[in-house]
Motif scaffolding. Sequence first.
Motif, PDB file in Angstrom:
ATOM      1  N   PRO A 146       0.810  -1.226   0.000  1.00 20.36           N
ATOM      2  CA  PRO A 146       0.000   0.000   0.000  1.00 20.36           C
ATOM      3  C   PRO A 146       0.841   1.274   0.000  1.00 20.36           C
ATOM      4  O   PRO A 146       1.925   1.317   0.593  1.00 20.36           O
ATOM      5  CB  PRO A 146      -0.807  -0.104   1.301  1.00 20.36           C
ATOM      6  N   GLN A 147       0.326   2.263  -0.687  1.00 20.41           N
ATOM      7  CA  GLN A 147       0.852   3.615  -0.492  1.00 20.41           C
ATOM      8  C   GLN A 147      -0.177   4.335   0.380  1.00 20.41           C
ATOM      9  O   GLN A 147      -0.157   4.158   1.585  1.00 20.41           O
ATOM     10  CB  GLN A 147       1.134   4.288  -1.833  1.00 20.41           C
ATOM     11  N   CYS A 148      -1.089   5.109  -0.222  1.00 20.43           N
ATOM     12  CA  CYS A 148      -2.080   5.743   0.650  1.00 20.43           C
ATOM     13  C   CYS A 148      -2.986   4.702   1.295  1.00 20.43           C
ATOM     14  O   CYS A 148      -3.480   4.895   2.391  1.00 20.43           O
ATOM     15  CB  CYS A 148      -2.899   6.774  -0.117  1.00 20.43           C
ATOM     16  N   GLY A 149      -3.217   3.604   0.598  1.00 18.35           N
ATOM     17  CA  GLY A 149      -3.990   2.511   1.179  1.00 18.35           C
ATOM     18  C   GLY A 149      -5.478   2.578   0.949  1.00 18.35           C
ATOM     19  O   GLY A 149      -6.198   1.634   1.281  1.00 18.35           O
ATOM     20  N   CYS A 162      -7.329   2.405  -1.694  1.00 20.34           N
ATOM     21  CA  CYS A 162      -7.855   1.412  -2.639  1.00 20.34           C
ATOM     22  C   CYS A 162      -7.650  -0.015  -2.157  1.00 20.34           C
ATOM     23  O   CYS A 162      -8.218  -0.944  -2.722  1.00 20.34           O
ATOM     24  CB  CYS A 162      -7.144   1.554  -3.978  1.00 20.34           C
ATOM     25  N   ILE A 207      -8.906   0.068  -9.389  1.00 14.99           N
ATOM     26  CA  ILE A 207      -8.065   1.229  -9.684  1.00 14.99           C
ATOM     27  C   ILE A 207      -7.226   1.578  -8.458  1.00 14.99           C
ATOM     28  O   ILE A 207      -7.731   1.576  -7.334  1.00 14.99           O
ATOM     29  CB  ILE A 207      -8.940   2.448 -10.067  1.00 14.99           C
ATOM     30  N   ARG A 260      -4.773   4.830  -7.663  1.00 21.53           N
ATOM     31  CA  ARG A 260      -4.231   6.084  -8.165  1.00 21.53           C
ATOM     32  C   ARG A 260      -2.765   6.254  -7.777  1.00 21.53           C
ATOM     33  O   ARG A 260      -2.011   6.933  -8.453  1.00 21.53           O
ATOM     34  CB  ARG A 260      -5.070   7.256  -7.633  1.00 21.53           C
ATOM     35  N   CYS A 261      -2.364   5.655  -6.666  1.00 15.16           N
ATOM     36  CA  CYS A 261      -0.976   5.814  -6.214  1.00 15.16           C
ATOM     37  C   CYS A 261       0.004   4.999  -7.047  1.00 15.16           C
ATOM     38  O   CYS A 261       1.201   5.215  -6.963  1.00 15.16           O
ATOM     39  CB  CYS A 261      -0.830   5.414  -4.752  1.00 15.16           C
ATOM     40  N   GLY A 262      -0.483   4.035  -7.807  1.00  9.15           N
ATOM     41  CA  GLY A 262       0.419   3.271  -8.670  1.00  9.15           C
ATOM     42  C   GLY A 262       1.118   2.120  -7.981  1.00  9.15           C
ATOM     43  O   GLY A 262       2.307   1.894  -8.184  1.00  9.15           O
ATOM     44  N   HIS A 287       0.542  -0.888  -8.675  1.00 10.32           N
ATOM     45  CA  HIS A 287       0.336  -2.034  -9.571  1.00 10.32           C
ATOM     46  C   HIS A 287       1.468  -3.054  -9.551  1.00 10.32           C
ATOM     47  O   HIS A 287       1.205  -4.264  -9.438  1.00 10.32           O
ATOM     48  CB  HIS A 287       0.137  -1.554 -11.013  1.00 10.32           C
ATOM     49  N   MET A 310       0.561  10.603   3.134  1.00 13.47           N
ATOM     50  CA  MET A 310      -0.428  10.425   2.066  1.00 13.47           C
ATOM     51  C   MET A 310      -0.042   9.271   1.163  1.00 13.47           C
ATOM     52  O   MET A 310      -0.413   9.236  -0.010  1.00 13.47           O
ATOM     53  CB  MET A 310      -0.625  11.738   1.305  1.00 13.47           C
ATOM     54  N   GLY A 311       0.715   8.341   1.742  1.00 17.68           N
ATOM     55  CA  GLY A 311       1.080   7.154   0.987  1.00 17.68           C
ATOM     56  C   GLY A 311       2.533   7.152   0.573  1.00 17.68           C
ATOM     57  O   GLY A 311       3.036   6.141   0.087  1.00 17.68           O
ATOM     58  N   ARG A 325       7.195   0.047   6.367  1.00 16.28           N
ATOM     59  CA  ARG A 325       6.384   1.236   6.623  1.00 16.28           C
ATOM     60  C   ARG A 325       5.564   1.056   7.904  1.00 16.28           C
ATOM     61  O   ARG A 325       4.915   0.028   8.099  1.00 16.28           O
ATOM     62  CB  ARG A 325       5.440   1.465   5.437  1.00 16.28           C
ATOM     63  N   LYS A 339      -2.974  -0.752   7.452  1.00 20.31           N
ATOM     64  CA  LYS A 339      -3.602  -0.587   6.134  1.00 20.31           C
ATOM     65  C   LYS A 339      -4.015  -1.921   5.520  1.00 20.31           C
ATOM     66  O   LYS A 339      -4.965  -1.972   4.754  1.00 20.31           O
ATOM     67  CB  LYS A 339      -2.671   0.193   5.195  1.00 20.31           C
ATOM     68  N   PHE A 396      -9.202   7.291   7.603  1.00 15.32           N
ATOM     69  CA  PHE A 396      -9.030   8.362   6.634  1.00 15.32           C
ATOM     70  C   PHE A 396     -10.037   9.466   6.974  1.00 15.32           C
ATOM     71  O   PHE A 396     -10.972   9.241   7.750  1.00 15.32           O
ATOM     72  CB  PHE A 396      -9.288   7.839   5.216  1.00 15.32           C
ATOM     73  N   ASN A 429      -4.599   9.900   4.889  1.00 17.53           N
ATOM     74  CA  ASN A 429      -4.879  10.638   3.655  1.00 17.53           C
ATOM     75  C   ASN A 429      -4.847   9.682   2.479  1.00 17.53           C
ATOM     76  O   ASN A 429      -3.848   9.009   2.237  1.00 17.53           O
ATOM     77  CB  ASN A 429      -3.799  11.733   3.561  1.00 17.53           C
ATOM     78  N   GLY A 476       5.241   4.281  -8.164  1.00 18.19           N
ATOM     79  CA  GLY A 476       3.955   4.974  -8.146  1.00 18.19           C
ATOM     80  C   GLY A 476       3.947   6.163  -9.093  1.00 18.19           C
ATOM     81  O   GLY A 476       2.971   6.392  -9.813  1.00 18.19           O
ATOM     82  N   LEU A 522       3.628   4.816 -12.664  1.00 15.26           N
ATOM     83  CA  LEU A 522       2.266   4.393 -13.014  1.00 15.26           C
ATOM     84  C   LEU A 522       1.337   5.597 -13.160  1.00 15.26           C
ATOM     85  O   LEU A 522       0.524   5.654 -14.083  1.00 15.26           O
ATOM     86  CB  LEU A 522       1.725   3.420 -11.957  1.00 15.26           C
ATOM     87  N   LEU A 544      -4.510  -2.933 -13.811  1.00 15.12           N
ATOM     88  CA  LEU A 544      -3.428  -3.923 -13.791  1.00 15.12           C
ATOM     89  C   LEU A 544      -3.113  -4.428 -15.196  1.00 15.12           C
ATOM     90  O   LEU A 544      -1.956  -4.664 -15.553  1.00 15.12           O
ATOM     91  CB  LEU A 544      -3.829  -5.094 -12.884  1.00 15.12           C
TER      92      LEU A 544
END
Lengths: 154, 774
Positions: free
Chosen positions: A96-99, A101, A131, A133-135, A137, B72-73, B232, B238, B245, B429, B671, B674, B705
Motif C-alpha cells: 500500500p501507499q495511501c492505502g 484502494c 483502480i 491512483r498511487c500506482g 500495480h 499520504m502514501g 512502513r 492498512k 481516513f 490521507n 507509483g 504508473l 493492472l
Amino acid sequence: MVSLTVNGSPVDISGKDDKPLLWVLREDLGLLGPKYGCGVAQCGACRVLIDGESTPSCTVALGAIAGASVVTVEGLARADGTLSVVQQAWLDEQVPQCGFCQPGFLIATTALLAHTPRPTDAEIDEAITNICRCGTHPRIRRAIHRAAAAQAQG
Amino acid sequence: MPRFLSRRGFLFTGAAVGGTALVAAVGGVGYLATVDMDGPDGFVDGNRAVLNAFVAVHADGRVVIQAPRTEMGQGIHTGLAMLVAEELDIPFDDLISVEHPVEQLAVYTNYAAPLRTRPEDAHGPVMWAAKRALGLLPLMNTAGSSSTMGLWFPMRIAGAAARHMLVTAGAARLGVPVGELTTSDGFVHHGASRRSIPYGALTRDAAAVPPPREPVLRPASAWRLIGRSQPRVDLPGKVRGEPVFGADVVLPNMLHAAIRQAPVFGAGVARLVNAAEVRAQPGVIDVAVIDGRSVAVVAGSWWQAEAAAQRLDVQWTRTEADGVTSAGLAASLHAALDSDDPYIHLAEGDVEAGFRPGAARVVEATYTAPFLAHACMEPMNATVIIHGDGAAEAWCPSQSPLFMRWGVNRGAGLANVDPSSVTCHITMNGGAFGRRSEMDVVVQAAFLAARHRGRPVKLMWSREEDIGRGVFRSHAAARLRAALGPDGLPIAYDARVAAQAMQQSAASRNLPFGNGGSARGDRFTLEGLDKAHYSFPNRRVRSQHVPSHMPIGAWRSNGFSFNTFFAESFVDECAAAAGADPVAYRRALLRDSPRHLAVLNRVAALAGWGMPMPPGRGRGIAIEEAYESVVAQVAEVTVAADGEVTVDRVFCAIDVGIVVNPDAVAAQMEGGILFGVTTALMSAITIEDGAVVESNFHDFPMQRLRNAPEVVVEMVPSDLPPGGAGEPGIVPVAAAIANAIHAATGRRLRSLPLAVTETIGERRTRSVLRENAA
Ligand code: FES
Ligand code: FES
C-alpha cells in the motif's frame, strides 16, 4: 427486514432495502474498511465478498442480497488476528501507499485465489480490475503471486 | 483524541524562555539560530516524558514521534521516524508510533518548499526574514517533495537531543560520568559495571535535563537505519482496513453533507428551484447555499445527503465563460506562443544569432498538454465542529494544517461565526498529489458546522464533484526551436511555453492576504523547460500566462509534468535530425553535468540500451533534474498494427542524494511511473460550454493492472543530502513513452495524452494511438 451474515456474525437490518450495501456497511454497521471511491462500480475500493464473489458493494442494493454472507476487509484476518495469506503477502511486498484502494484489492485477490489458486499474469489482469491512483500495480502483481505461492504451501 | 503537548507546547508566544532543544541544536548546524524556533522544554505528562517537540518516551519503552507532515502514501512518517530512531539509538520496531502533531508549532515549519532551499543552507537577512514569517504562520505544508529535504536535520537533531537527555539522566542515576556511557536498542549501558537501564526507566529524569547546545550527529559510517529499507509504520493497519481516513471520521452526533457546485467555474446559484422538495427527502435536515456558489444538503447519513443532492434542481448564474470550449482554450494558448510580450525567464548568449538564415539546421516543434484532474482515491472531505464555547475543531486529510485553519475561519465567517480557536487534526490521507493543499472543502464544511453549532458536520464530495468541479493542472503549449551546429548539437536552444499560472490562482483561493504575486513569470509554468544540465551555448526560455476561468492548483510535479514532456521529446527530435542515438546525443549534452551523466548511463545500462528490439517495439529515454534529484527513465513500448500501445517496462535510475528508506523511494518511483503512464496515455480534462465534461473513472480512466508496465528502479549512490522523491518519478515518463513510440513507429507524437482509451469490456480498456482510434 434483511438478514445477512457479515464477517461471520448475523445481522438484521430493516427499512434500508434500497440502500447500497457499501453504505449499509459503513453507516449502519460501522465497517469502514470498504471505501467509497466512485459509486458506479468502476474503482473497486468498495469491493466485498458476497457469498465468496468479489463484488462492488456501491451498486448492490441491500434488498437484493437477503441471506447472503458478506466479508469485508475487516473479516479477512483470522479470529486470533493472524493475517490471511493475502494480507501477509501485501505486507511482505509493502504494497500500500495511501492505502485507500487496498481493501478492494485485498478482497478481489482473496476471491481470485479461491477460484484460481495459481493465477497467471493474464488471469490476474482479467480478474483484478480495481483502480489504484498511487500506482501500486507492480507490487500488487508481485503480492498476488507471493500469496498464491504461500497458499500452495499451505 | 489526546493532545501530544500540554499548553506548554505553545511556546511560540513564550519563546523568550529560550535555550530549548531546537534553538540550541540548530545553532550547531548554523541554521535558524537567529530565529525563534522553540519547541517545548522537556516535560513529564503522565507516564511519558516529552523530551522535545518531536520525541516523547513512555515509561514502558514506547517512543512516540511527532511527524509534522501529512502521510499520504509516500511513507514520510516512516522516513522521519527512521531519522529520529537513528540518532536516539532505538530499534525500528513496533514500540515506535508516529503521529501528525495537532499543535501548529513554529518548529514544525516547512522551509524547504517555499524557500526552495534546504533550511540548513538558507543564510542571510532575506532568508532570515522569510523563515521568520513562515515560522510565525507557521507553514507546515506537505508539498514540493520537500519533507525529507526539510526535516533531514531537525528530525535527527531531535533524536540526538533526546538521546543526550536520556544519557545524562542515566549518568546521574548510575553515578558515573556521561562519557563512560553508551547506548543501543533503547538502553543506556555502563560497560565497566555491566549495568544497563532502559530508556523508559529514565523518562522523568531525562525530561528535566537541559537540552544539549550542540547535539552531535552520527557520522554516516555509524548509520544503522538510514539507507536500509525499513517496513512502513502505517502498513500493518492498512492491510487490515484499520486506518481512519478523513472519509472515515465518525464523531458522536455527527451530520453528513453532500454538495453540488456550479458546472462553470465562477458561476453562482441563481435560483434553487426545489429546496423544499429536497428538504423533505429522508433524513435531510438542511439545504444550504454556501457563499452564493454551491448548494449543500445536510442529512443524518451521507447516503441520504447524496441521494437528496442528486435531486437538486439549481439554476446557475450565467458567466462570460459559458461558451468556453477546449478548442477555444487551446487556441488561446497557441496565440500566446506568438505574442510579442513574453516573459523572459532566461536569455544566455545570443540565441537569435543561431537562427540566422543559413547559419545552421533548425529544428522546431510545437507541443500541447491538456488540463488534468487529480482524482485522489479518497474523495475530498472535511469534518468540522464548532463547540458550544466557540472553539472549532476540524479533521481533514489536508496537506496544510495552516490552510485548514484558515479554511475553518473563512467558512465559519461566511456564517458570521468567529471561532475562538481552531484545532486541526490531520487524518490518514487517501492520496493528495497537490489537491489537498486547497481549502475549498474545509471552508464549505466549516460553514455548515457554523449553521449546526455543537454538531460535527462531515462534508464529502462525490467523485463527480471531485473530477468535474475541483482544481486542475493547467493545460499548456510550447514551441521549441534549436539551431544545430556542424556536430549536430544545439548551438542555440529557444523554448517558449504558454500556460495558466498556478501560484496566483492557488493563492487567490487559499491565502487570506494578497493574491500570490504576479502570474507573469510563474515558476510552476516554467519548471522543467530550461534543461540547465544540457550544455547549450545559447539558451532562451520564455513564458506567457494565459488566463482562463479554470481554477489551477498544485498537481504532482506541476510544470515538470508538461515541460519535461515537451523538452525531452524535443531533444529526441534534435537527436533524430542529427542522425544520432538518443542516449549518445544526451551524453554529449551532459558533458558538463557529471551527476546527470552518471544517472543517464545507469539507466541506459539497466535497460540494455542498444540491444535490438523486434519490429513494433521501441525504447525511449528522458532525463530531468527535479526537486534536487536527478531522474532518468527508459520506457519500452509495443505498438500493435491497429495502434494499440502498451508500455511494457519502465527502467528508472535516480540520484535522490542520500537515501533514507530505499524501499520507500522505490515505491515512489513505481507509483510516480504508473501515475505518469496514466497521464501520458489516458488523461485529459475537456471543456464544453464552460464546464468540465469528464465526471468519473469511466471517462477519466486510470491505468489498471492489465497492461500496467513492469518497473525496474535503481538508486545511484550519492552522498549529497536527500532530495525529493514524491514527484520526480512522474517527471520523465511521458517523454520516455513518446520517444519510445517514435522508436517503434517513426511517428512523433507531440500532444498529450498520446492515446485514446477504448473500452473493451467492463472495467477493461486499451490505449490506442490517436490516429488509429475509431
Ligand atoms: S465505490 Fe464501488 S466501485 Fe468505486
Ligand atoms: S494505494 Fe493509494 S490509491 Fe492505491
